[in-house]
Write a protein that holds these residues in place. Structure first.
Motif, PDB file in Angstrom:
ATOM      1  N   TRP A  96      -0.846   6.723 -12.910  1.00 33.06           N
ATOM      2  CA  TRP A  96      -0.438   5.414 -12.392  1.00 33.06           C
ATOM      3  C   TRP A  96       1.040   5.119 -12.611  1.00 33.06           C
ATOM      4  N   ARG A 112      -4.521  -1.607  -8.807  1.00 29.52           N
ATOM      5  CA  ARG A 112      -5.457  -0.495  -8.668  1.00 29.52           C
ATOM      6  C   ARG A 112      -6.793  -0.973  -8.094  1.00 29.52           C
ATOM      7  N   LYS A 154       0.830  -1.205   0.000  1.00 29.73           N
ATOM      8  CA  LYS A 154       0.000   0.000   0.000  1.00 29.73           C
ATOM      9  C   LYS A 154       0.869   1.260   0.000  1.00 29.73           C
ATOM     10  N   LYS A 155       1.965   1.236   0.766  1.00 31.45           N
ATOM     11  CA  LYS A 155       2.874   2.385   0.784  1.00 31.45           C
ATOM     12  C   LYS A 155       3.418   2.663  -0.620  1.00 31.45           C
ATOM     13  N   ASN A 214      -6.600   0.877  -4.418  1.00 31.32           N
ATOM     14  CA  ASN A 214      -7.142   2.225  -4.556  1.00 31.32           C
ATOM     15  C   ASN A 214      -8.018   2.553  -3.344  1.00 31.32           C
ATOM     16  N   ASP A 215      -8.188   3.846  -3.057  1.00 31.02           N
ATOM     17  CA  ASP A 215      -8.947   4.243  -1.871  1.00 31.02           C
ATOM     18  C   ASP A 215     -10.362   3.671  -1.874  1.00 31.02           C
ATOM     19  N   PRO A 262      -8.164  -1.327   0.480  1.00 30.94           N
ATOM     20  CA  PRO A 262      -7.208  -0.203   0.469  1.00 30.94           C
ATOM     21  C   PRO A 262      -6.232  -0.207   1.638  1.00 30.94           C
ATOM     22  N   TYR A 263      -6.562  -0.897   2.724  1.00 26.65           N
ATOM     23  CA  TYR A 263      -5.665  -0.908   3.878  1.00 26.65           C
ATOM     24  C   TYR A 263      -5.010  -2.272   4.105  1.00 26.65           C
ATOM     25  N   ASP A 278       0.615   4.058  -2.964  1.00 27.93           N
ATOM     26  CA  ASP A 278       0.231   5.448  -2.709  1.00 27.93           C
ATOM     27  C   ASP A 278       1.211   6.458  -3.298  1.00 27.93           C
ATOM     28  N   CYS A 279       2.330   5.996  -3.810  1.00 26.40           N
ATOM     29  CA  CYS A 279       3.292   6.898  -4.451  1.00 26.40           C
ATOM     30  C   CYS A 279       2.968   7.157  -5.918  1.00 26.40           C
TER      31      CYS A 279
END
Length: 306
Positions: A38, A88, A28-29, A92-93, A98-99, A32-33
């Motif tokens: 994408w 994705r 996830k880290k 994605n959020d 997402p977590y 998120d970059c």
């Protein structure tokens, strides 16, 4: 979904993780970059501010980069990293997970490492070639060196490189217990899967069985991926291939035969009839109606999170 492409063999890669097992939030880290297109610039992992960005030390930043590539969250493209469509969908959020809390995500990462084996040769080898009922690190070193040599006879790998890779692989699934440092308890993502146990100090064994946290959708995804890479165009696959073939779901997920049969029986409803299971006159087979699998692969991932 063009990113899910056929790969020829497991490759040969024994480093990059800096001896850190994959941790719960690392994919996830990395995800998120990504920029709005994408793309993750390669400099993201080497800039002076990378340590602050990821909140970890320099070696761990390199490890995050390695695992994001090995799990095919991102792929090298035109001098940058491109986040894959399936990543994705998951991270994605508004995605499936997402977590990175759902067990399906850990199972997916395990499949990428031990089933596909891209940049994770030891993972592929351990789950597909090691048939010992129990083993120590020392039991694995020589056979792994022989396997590495069979892949690339010109490449010379040191015993310490292979030993570190074995140690990292085992600790990804069976973290250290008594006397360990805080680092050894830091959320190894694959530890929750229950695939390898440390029976006593330094002695490990695979844990075979039903794997109740493995979603049927993820099993079907793995079966389709395995089929596309090993038997593309073949309309039937035997139970033995699904259960025992190198790189098969049965081997990679360490499932027992009854559990595999139950999952195969559910394929017809799960795939809308594209895959179906027959067991007649002692002939146990999965039948496949078509090979337009790209959208079906994504559908199976979606069902894994239902």
């Amino acid at each position: 979904m063009k990113e899910i492409a056929k790969r020829e063999g497991p490759g040969s890669h024994f480093s990059g993780h800096e001896t850190f097992p994959l941790r719960q939030m690392w994919l996830k880290k990395a995800f998120d970059c990504a920029h709005s297109d994408w793309i993750i610039p390669k400099s993201t992992f080497s800039n002076d501010d990378a340590i602050a960005l990821f909140g970890v030390g320099k070696n761990m930043v390199a490890s995050i980069r390695h695992w994001a590539l090995a799990c095919e969250l991102m792929r090298e493209e035109d001098g940058s990293f491109k986040v894959t469509e399936i990543a994705r969908e998951i991270f994605n959020d508004d995605g499936f997970d997402p977590y990175s809390e759902n067990p399906a995500t850990a199972w997916f990462a395990h499949w990428q490492l031990a089933g596909r084996g891209f940049r994770s040769t030891t993972w592929f080898w351990l789950f597909n070639r090691v048939l010992l009922p129990s083993f120590t690190r020392d039991d694995l070193c020589t056979p792994l060196a022989e396997y590495a040599s069979s892949i690339d006879k010109k490449r010379k790998l040191s015993a310490s490189t292979l030993s570190r890779d074995i140690e990292t692989c085992l600790r990804s699934y069976a973290p250290r217990a008594a006397g360990a440092s805080a680092e050894d308890f830091a959320e190894p993502m694959l530890g929750e899967l229950g695939l390898i146990g440390e029976e006593r100090k330094g002695h490990f064994a695979f844990r075979r069985g039903p794997k109740t946290s493995l979603p049927d959708g993820l099993f079907a995804y793995a079966l389709l991926d395995y089929w596309d890479r090993t038997a593309r165009g073949v309309t039937t696959m035997s139970f033995e291939c699904v259960a025992y073939g190198e790189g098969s779901p049965g081997r990679v997920f360490k499932l027992d035969e009854d559990s595999i049969a139950e999952r195969l029986f559910a394929l017809d409803d799960l795939t809308g009839g594209i895959l179906s299971w027959t067991d007649t006159a002692g002939l146990r087979q999965v039948h496949r109606k078509n090979f337009e699998s790209q959208e079906l692969l994504l559908t199976m991932i979606r069902k894994a999170y239902d």
